[in-house]
Design a protein around this motif. Structure first.
Motif, mmCIF file in Angstrom:
data_model
loop_
_atom_site.group_PDB
_atom_site.id
_atom_site.type_symbol
_atom_site.label_atom_id
_atom_site.label_comp_id
_atom_site.label_asym_id
_atom_site.label_seq_id
_atom_site.Cartn_x
_atom_site.Cartn_y
_atom_site.Cartn_z
ATOM 1 N N ARG A 52 74.799 24.138 38.694
ATOM 2 C CA ARG A 52 75.268 25.476 38.313
ATOM 3 C C ARG A 52 76.487 25.881 39.131
ATOM 4 O O ARG A 52 77.417 26.510 38.617
ATOM 5 C CB ARG A 52 74.141 26.488 38.501
ATOM 6 C CG ARG A 52 73.085 26.442 37.391
ATOM 7 C CD ARG A 52 71.952 27.391 37.685
ATOM 8 N NE ARG A 52 70.990 27.423 36.593
ATOM 9 C CZ ARG A 52 69.725 27.789 36.723
ATOM 10 N NH1 ARG A 52 69.263 28.156 37.921
ATOM 11 N NH2 ARG A 52 68.914 27.796 35.686
ATOM 12 N N THR A 53 76.506 25.510 40.396
ATOM 13 C CA THR A 53 77.675 25.798 41.226
ATOM 14 C C THR A 53 78.901 25.064 40.704
ATOM 15 O O THR A 53 80.006 25.619 40.658
ATOM 16 C CB THR A 53 77.412 25.406 42.691
ATOM 17 O OG1 THR A 53 76.291 26.144 43.183
ATOM 18 C CG2 THR A 53 78.624 25.693 43.562
ATOM 19 N N LYS A 54 78.719 23.812 40.304
ATOM 20 C CA LYS A 54 79.859 23.060 39.753
ATOM 21 C C LYS A 54 80.374 23.726 38.480
ATOM 22 O O LYS A 54 81.585 23.758 38.240
ATOM 23 C CB LYS A 54 79.457 21.608 39.467
ATOM 24 C CG LYS A 54 79.221 20.786 40.723
ATOM 25 C CD LYS A 54 79.562 19.313 40.560
ATOM 26 C CE LYS A 54 78.686 18.609 39.576
ATOM 27 N NZ LYS A 54 78.961 17.142 39.565
ATOM 28 N N ASP A 69 75.752 27.156 48.928
ATOM 29 C CA ASP A 69 76.011 26.257 47.806
ATOM 30 C C ASP A 69 77.009 25.191 48.240
ATOM 31 O O ASP A 69 77.513 25.209 49.374
ATOM 32 C CB ASP A 69 76.469 27.027 46.553
ATOM 33 C CG ASP A 69 77.844 27.682 46.694
ATOM 34 O OD1 ASP A 69 78.711 27.144 47.414
ATOM 35 O OD2 ASP A 69 78.060 28.733 46.065
ATOM 36 N N GLU A 72 80.418 26.628 49.384
ATOM 37 C CA GLU A 72 80.304 27.351 50.653
ATOM 38 C C GLU A 72 80.080 26.394 51.829
ATOM 39 O O GLU A 72 80.615 26.608 52.919
ATOM 40 C CB GLU A 72 79.145 28.342 50.569
ATOM 41 C CG GLU A 72 79.375 29.473 49.576
ATOM 42 C CD GLU A 72 78.098 30.238 49.258
ATOM 43 O OE1 GLU A 72 78.208 31.350 48.708
ATOM 44 O OE2 GLU A 72 77.000 29.704 49.541
ATOM 45 N N THR A 101 70.688 23.923 41.084
ATOM 46 C CA THR A 101 71.577 24.855 41.788
ATOM 47 C C THR A 101 72.943 24.235 42.034
ATOM 48 O O THR A 101 73.990 24.873 41.844
ATOM 49 C CB THR A 101 70.949 25.281 43.128
ATOM 50 O OG1 THR A 101 69.712 25.953 42.864
ATOM 51 C CG2 THR A 101 71.878 26.215 43.890
ATOM 52 N N TYR A 102 72.944 22.955 42.425
ATOM 53 C CA TYR A 102 74.197 22.225 42.639
ATOM 54 C C TYR A 102 75.019 22.165 41.356
ATOM 55 O O TYR A 102 76.234 22.410 41.364
ATOM 56 C CB TYR A 102 73.848 20.823 43.131
ATOM 57 C CG TYR A 102 74.991 19.853 43.214
ATOM 58 C CD1 TYR A 102 75.923 19.928 44.241
ATOM 59 C CD2 TYR A 102 75.125 18.829 42.281
ATOM 60 C CE1 TYR A 102 76.962 19.025 44.330
ATOM 61 C CE2 TYR A 102 76.164 17.924 42.361
ATOM 62 C CZ TYR A 102 77.078 18.025 43.384
ATOM 63 O OH TYR A 102 78.104 17.126 43.458
ATOM 64 N N GLU A 148 79.959 27.071 37.604
ATOM 65 C CA GLU A 148 80.409 28.439 37.797
ATOM 66 C C GLU A 148 81.589 28.563 38.757
ATOM 67 O O GLU A 148 82.417 29.465 38.618
ATOM 68 C CB GLU A 148 79.242 29.284 38.302
ATOM 69 C CG GLU A 148 78.128 29.421 37.268
ATOM 70 C CD GLU A 148 76.810 29.890 37.875
ATOM 71 O OE1 GLU A 148 76.808 30.273 39.076
ATOM 72 O OE2 GLU A 148 75.794 29.864 37.154
ATOM 73 N N ARG A 149 81.699 27.628 39.716
ATOM 74 C CA ARG A 149 82.737 27.766 40.732
ATOM 75 C C ARG A 149 83.789 26.664 40.676
ATOM 76 O O ARG A 149 84.845 26.802 41.314
ATOM 77 C CB ARG A 149 82.102 27.798 42.125
ATOM 78 C CG ARG A 149 81.077 28.914 42.301
ATOM 79 C CD ARG A 149 80.748 29.164 43.746
ATOM 80 N NE ARG A 149 81.905 29.637 44.504
ATOM 81 C CZ ARG A 149 81.885 29.929 45.800
ATOM 82 N NH1 ARG A 149 80.752 29.790 46.480
ATOM 83 N NH2 ARG A 149 82.967 30.344 46.415
ATOM 84 N N GLN A 195 73.398 23.174 52.679
ATOM 85 C CA GLN A 195 72.875 23.580 51.377
ATOM 86 C C GLN A 195 71.365 23.770 51.429
ATOM 87 O O GLN A 195 70.809 24.658 50.772
ATOM 88 C CB GLN A 195 73.256 22.545 50.326
ATOM 89 C CG GLN A 195 74.749 22.534 49.998
ATOM 90 C CD GLN A 195 75.149 21.350 49.144
ATOM 91 O OE1 GLN A 195 74.699 21.223 48.002
ATOM 92 N NE2 GLN A 195 75.977 20.481 49.689
#
Length: 223
Positions: A203-205, A132, A135, A200-201, A207-208, A127
């Protein structure tokens, strides 16, 4: 607490959920900076892991304020700003004390969403290079989320809890408890103000991984 909280160790050791191999082993008072808890220790015979439920007050059986907290050494013990785990644990403990009754299950074996400490650190290194959190796990050939909540459901059953008000932003926790036979009357948001290191972490949780994190909209200025 029920009468089981003061029962001799030998009595507690005989109480086992045969469906999962989860055995209640010991109960001890635990004064904390948040308030007084009863620490109830369990042994998961299936996985060989030791688990603990921190219980405050008289739980009852329905709509018990509950947190399923996944072990996070970096966040819980070291105060990492990479995630919000340590702050969520503290907020959950404060919440059950303010409520007058509730339980926080501290779930070991859930480090890094179930991939383990070293793998989590490897994922964190990726990361830092730009991947992310989803990924990074996949790049290591690991599942995005390998956690199992069967032990949590067994611990709640042992405590006499039939339904909970679940402190979580993660819909998968609710689905898992219901699948394991524990009702979820309400999902209570546990929103921690983000920081530049974890935005960022988070937002990934959202959005994904479909976490409910509406408060992130207020920090759109961070890259």
């Amino acid at each position: 607490m029920t009468e089981n909280s003061t029962a001799p160790l030998g009595v507690l050791g005989e109480k086992q959920d045969r469906r999962t191999g989860v055995e209640r082993v010991v109960s001890a008072p635990l004064p904390t900076v948040y308030g007084m808890f009863q620490a109830i220790g369990f042994l998961d015979h299936d996985r060989g892991e030791e688990q603990v439920a921190l219980v405050h007050g008289d739980l009852g059986t329905e709509n018990v304020l509950t947190r399923l907290h996944s072990e996070c050494l970096t966040g819980d013990a070291f105060g990492s700003r990479h995630c919000e785990c340590g702050d969520q644990l503290a907020a959950a403990l404060r919440a059950v004390v303010a409520e007058g009754a509730g339980v926080v299950l501290y779930l070991r074996g859930h480090e890094g969403r179930g991939i383990g400490l070293l793998a989590k650190l490897r994922a964190m290194a990726l990361q830092a290079e730009g991947l992310d959190t989803v990924e990074a796990n996949l790049a290591l050939g690991l599942p995005v989320d390998a956690r199992d909540y069967g032990v949590a459901a067994a611990m709640l059953r042992d405590l006499g809890v039939d339904s909970v008000r679940l402190m979580s932003n993660n819909p998968l926790k609710r689905e898992a408890l219901v699948r394991h036979g524990v009702g979820v009357a309400e999902q209570v948001p546990l929103l921690i103000p983000p920081c530049e290191n974890n935005i960022t972490y988070l937002r990934t949780k959202r959005e994904r991984m479909d976490h409910h994190l509406p408060h992130l909209d207020a920090v759109a200025h961070w890259s």
